[in-house]
Scaffold this active site. Structure first.
Site, PDB file in Angstrom:
ATOM      1  N   ASP A  85      47.197   5.688  60.314  1.00 49.32           N
ATOM      2  CA  ASP A  85      47.105   4.899  59.104  1.00 49.32           C
ATOM      3  C   ASP A  85      48.125   3.776  59.165  1.00 49.32           C
ATOM      4  OD1 ASP A  85      49.707   5.914  58.815  1.00 49.32           O
ATOM      5  OD2 ASP A  85      48.924   6.794  56.818  1.00 49.32           O
ATOM      6  N   CYS A 129      50.365   9.345  61.483  1.00 47.22           N
ATOM      7  CA  CYS A 129      50.854   8.782  60.172  1.00 47.22           C
ATOM      8  C   CYS A 129      52.186   8.869  59.777  1.00 47.22           C
ATOM      9  CB  CYS A 129      49.930   9.605  58.952  1.00 47.22           C
ATOM     10  SG  CYS A 129      50.321  11.143  58.558  1.00 47.22           S
ATOM     11  N   GLY A 130      52.605   8.808  58.712  1.00 51.74           N
ATOM     12  CA  GLY A 130      54.314   8.813  58.302  1.00 51.74           C
ATOM     13  C   GLY A 130      54.887   9.889  58.673  1.00 51.74           C
ATOM     14  N   THR A 131      54.339  11.167  58.267  1.00 46.99           N
ATOM     15  CA  THR A 131      54.804  12.494  58.741  1.00 46.99           C
ATOM     16  C   THR A 131      53.986  13.199  59.852  1.00 46.99           C
ATOM     17  OG1 THR A 131      53.698  13.768  56.996  1.00 46.99           O
ATOM     18  CG2 THR A 131      55.766  12.659  56.418  1.00 46.99           C
ATOM     19  N   GLY A 132      52.620  12.601  60.000  1.00 42.45           N
ATOM     20  CA  GLY A 132      51.957  13.317  60.931  1.00 42.45           C
ATOM     21  C   GLY A 132      50.889  14.591  60.286  1.00 42.45           C
ATOM     22  N   GLY A 137      49.764  14.748  56.964  1.00 41.74           N
ATOM     23  CA  GLY A 137      48.358  14.566  56.043  1.00 41.74           C
ATOM     24  C   GLY A 137      47.254  14.226  56.866  1.00 41.74           C
ATOM     25  N   HIS A 180      49.199  27.590  73.877  1.00 42.25           N
ATOM     26  CA  HIS A 180      49.046  28.927  73.212  1.00 42.25           C
ATOM     27  C   HIS A 180      47.714  28.924  72.113  1.00 42.25           C
ATOM     28  CE1 HIS A 180      53.253  30.696  74.271  1.00 42.25           C
ATOM     29  NE2 HIS A 180      52.477  30.260  75.190  1.00 42.25           N
ATOM     30  N   ARG A 184      45.824  36.773  75.878  1.00 45.08           N
ATOM     31  CA  ARG A 184      46.095  37.165  74.464  1.00 45.08           C
ATOM     32  C   ARG A 184      45.870  35.783  73.522  1.00 45.08           C
ATOM     33  NH1 ARG A 184      51.056  36.499  76.421  1.00 45.08           N
ATOM     34  NH2 ARG A 184      52.427  35.393  75.140  1.00 45.08           N
ATOM     35  N   HIS A 185      46.097  34.897  74.273  1.00 43.08           N
ATOM     36  CA  HIS A 185      45.953  33.493  73.332  1.00 43.08           C
ATOM     37  C   HIS A 185      44.627  33.174  73.125  1.00 43.08           C
ATOM     38  CE1 HIS A 185      50.367  32.959  74.283  1.00 43.08           C
ATOM     39  NE2 HIS A 185      50.024  33.224  75.446  1.00 43.08           N
TER      40      HIS A 185
END
Length: 149
Positions: free
Chosen positions: A8, A65-68, A70, A98, A132-133
Site C-alpha cells: 500500500d 504495509c505500515g505494520t505488515g 493488515g 515450519h 510433524r510440520h
C-alpha cells in the site's frame, strides 16, 4: 524463482528497495502494489497477490504495509494462503520452514530497509520441512476447508 510483491502507500519506498535487492539476487519480481504514496486500500493489494499466487503466477509473495499486519490478514482470506507478518529474521526463517508460509508480510513503519532485506533473505533461504510440520499444515488446510465450503 518468481516473487509476487504488493504494497500500500505506506510500503512504497520499502517495496522499491526490496524489489531492487531481489532482482540483484537473481529473482524475477512482479509488482502488484502502488508505486506512489497516494492512499490505496491494502486489502485489495493483499487479495491480488494472494489470488495470483494461488493461480500459479508466482512461487512466493511479499506484502508490505505500515505494520505488515493488515495486508497479511487480507491475503490470508484467500484459500491456500499462509501469510505471516515478520519483523525479525528468525521468525521469517521459521514461518517458511515450519509453517510453509507462502507469503511474507513486512511492516514498513516497523523495520528499516536493511533489516527488511535480511528478513526477506532469511525467508527465501528457508526450506519447508516435512514430518510433524507437514502434519500440522495438513491440519490447517482441513480447518480452512471446513469454513470455505
Amino acid at each position: 524463482m518468481k516473487i509476487l510483491i504488493g504494497n500500500d502507500h505506506a510500503g512504497t519506498e520499502l517495496k522499491f528497495e526490496i524489489m531492487e535487492h531481489l532482482q540483484e539476487e537473481g529473482y524475477e519480481v512482479e509488482n502488484f502494489g502502488t508505486d506512489t504514496t497516494e492512499r490505496v486500500n491494502y486489502p485489495e493489494i493483499g487479495q491480488k497477490v494472494a489470488e495470483a499466487l494461488m493461480a500459479g503466477d508466482g512461487d512466493l509473495g511479499i506484502l508490505i504495509c505500515g505494520t505488515g499486519v493488515g495486508i497479511t490478514l487480507a491475503a490470508n482470506k484467500v484459500p491456500g494462503i499462509r501469510a505471516a507478518c515478520c519483523s525479525d529474521t528468525t521468525t521469517a526463517h521459521l514461518v517458511r520452514e515450519h509453517n510453509h508460509a507462502n507469503i511474507l508480510g513486512i511492516g514498513a513503519r516497523i523495520v528499516g530497509p536493511e533489516l527488511a532485506k535480511d528478513i526477506v533473505d532469511s525467508y527465501l533461504n528457508a526450506v519447508p520441512q516435512g514430518g510433524r510440520h507437514q502434519t500440522r499444515i495438513d491440519m490447517i488446510t482441513e480447518i480452512e476447508k471446513k469454513y470455505n465450503k
